[in-house]
Every structure is written in structure tokens, then in C-alpha cells.
Design a protein around this motif. Structure first.
Motif, mmCIF file in Angstrom:
data_model
loop_
_atom_site.group_PDB
_atom_site.id
_atom_site.type_symbol
_atom_site.label_atom_id
_atom_site.label_comp_id
_atom_site.label_asym_id
_atom_site.label_seq_id
_atom_site.Cartn_x
_atom_site.Cartn_y
_atom_site.Cartn_z
ATOM 1 N N GLN A 18 0.848 -1.181 0.000
ATOM 2 C CA GLN A 18 0.000 0.000 0.000
ATOM 3 C C GLN A 18 0.886 1.234 0.000
ATOM 4 O O GLN A 18 1.922 1.269 0.661
ATOM 5 C CB GLN A 18 -0.925 0.018 1.217
ATOM 6 C CG GLN A 18 -1.963 -1.083 1.161
ATOM 7 C CD GLN A 18 -2.943 -1.003 2.305
ATOM 8 O OE1 GLN A 18 -2.591 -0.643 3.413
ATOM 9 N NE2 GLN A 18 -4.182 -1.374 2.023
ATOM 10 N N ARG A 20 0.738 5.829 -1.115
ATOM 11 C CA ARG A 20 -0.031 6.998 -1.537
ATOM 12 C C ARG A 20 0.616 7.597 -2.767
ATOM 13 O O ARG A 20 1.829 7.693 -2.861
ATOM 14 C CB ARG A 20 -0.088 8.036 -0.431
ATOM 15 C CG ARG A 20 -0.923 7.589 0.736
ATOM 16 C CD ARG A 20 -1.517 8.781 1.475
ATOM 17 N NE ARG A 20 -2.410 8.340 2.515
ATOM 18 C CZ ARG A 20 -3.724 8.156 2.353
ATOM 19 N NH1 ARG A 20 -4.264 8.372 1.182
ATOM 20 N NH2 ARG A 20 -4.466 7.761 3.344
ATOM 21 N N LYS A 24 -3.861 9.847 -3.161
ATOM 22 C CA LYS A 24 -4.741 8.687 -3.260
ATOM 23 C C LYS A 24 -4.036 7.451 -2.724
ATOM 24 O O LYS A 24 -2.855 7.240 -2.977
ATOM 25 C CB LYS A 24 -5.143 8.430 -4.709
ATOM 26 C CG LYS A 24 -5.990 9.524 -5.278
ATOM 27 C CD LYS A 24 -6.386 9.198 -6.694
ATOM 28 C CE LYS A 24 -7.215 10.352 -7.251
ATOM 29 N NZ LYS A 24 -7.570 10.117 -8.650
ATOM 30 N N ARG A 25 -4.800 6.648 -1.987
ATOM 31 C CA ARG A 25 -4.242 5.414 -1.447
ATOM 32 C C ARG A 25 -4.346 4.321 -2.507
ATOM 33 O O ARG A 25 -5.411 4.084 -3.070
ATOM 34 C CB ARG A 25 -5.010 5.006 -0.204
ATOM 35 C CG ARG A 25 -4.375 3.859 0.525
ATOM 36 C CD ARG A 25 -4.993 3.752 1.874
ATOM 37 N NE ARG A 25 -5.258 2.356 2.150
ATOM 38 C CZ ARG A 25 -5.947 1.919 3.170
ATOM 39 N NH1 ARG A 25 -6.478 2.775 3.995
ATOM 40 N NH2 ARG A 25 -6.122 0.659 3.357
#
Length: 92
Positions: A18, A20, A24-25
Motif C-alpha cells: 500500500q 499513496r 490517493k491510497r
């Protein structure tokens, strides 16, 4: 900064990356592999994001990695604008 997490998703166990990008992730399923391999992918993706946000070329190592990565991961990198389409080097 990216993060790695080992998890079980839909009856499969593996690594999820994960990070950014432009606020936005993003989430990328890496699947079953060693932590070392997942960390290498994390490092390359972080470099691609950094370069994209700074509007500069990523380092040569990350570019080379992206050209040889599996098609599913490459498609996500293209979708997110981190690599150019059509630069996938077929291995096998």
C-alpha cells in the motif's frame, strides 16, 4: 512511503503493498513470495511514485525492474501512470 502487509485475502495468503500517490491510497496485491522479494518491489514502486510526483525520470534500476515485472503488476503501474504502456519485456 509505502507499507507491506502479509495478509489473507479471498482464501489466499501473501503480501499487499500500500502506498499513496498524489493523495490517493493505492493497493497492490503481490501474492505469495519472500519478504525480501516483496521489499524489493516496495522499493521500486516507491521510486516510481517519487519520480512521477517530481516529474522526473525514475532511476535506471526501477525502470529496468518495471519493464520485466509480471503483466498484472505492470498493468496496474500503467493504470496509475507510473510507467509507460507497451514497455513490458516478456520473459519466459
Amino acid at each position: 512511503m509505502a507499507s507491506l502487509r502479509k495478509e489473507t485475502d479471498r482464501n489466499r495468503t501473501g503480501w499487499r503493498l500500500q502506498f499513496r500517490q498524489s493523495g490517493k491510497r493505492r493497493s497492490l496485491w503481490l501474492g505469495e513470495m519472500s519478504k525480501r522479494a516483496a521489499s524489493t518491489i516496495e522499493r521500486h514502486v516507491e521510486e516510481l511514485v517519487r519520480a512521477s510526483e517530481a516529474n522526473v525520470q525514475p532511476d535506471a534500476e526501477a525502470t529496468k525492474w518495471a519493464s520485466g515485472v509480471e503483466q498484472r503488476i505492470h498493468a496496474n503501474l500503467v493504470k496509475w501512470g507510473l510507467v509507460e504502456p507497451g514497455r513490458l519485456r516478456h520473459t519466459g
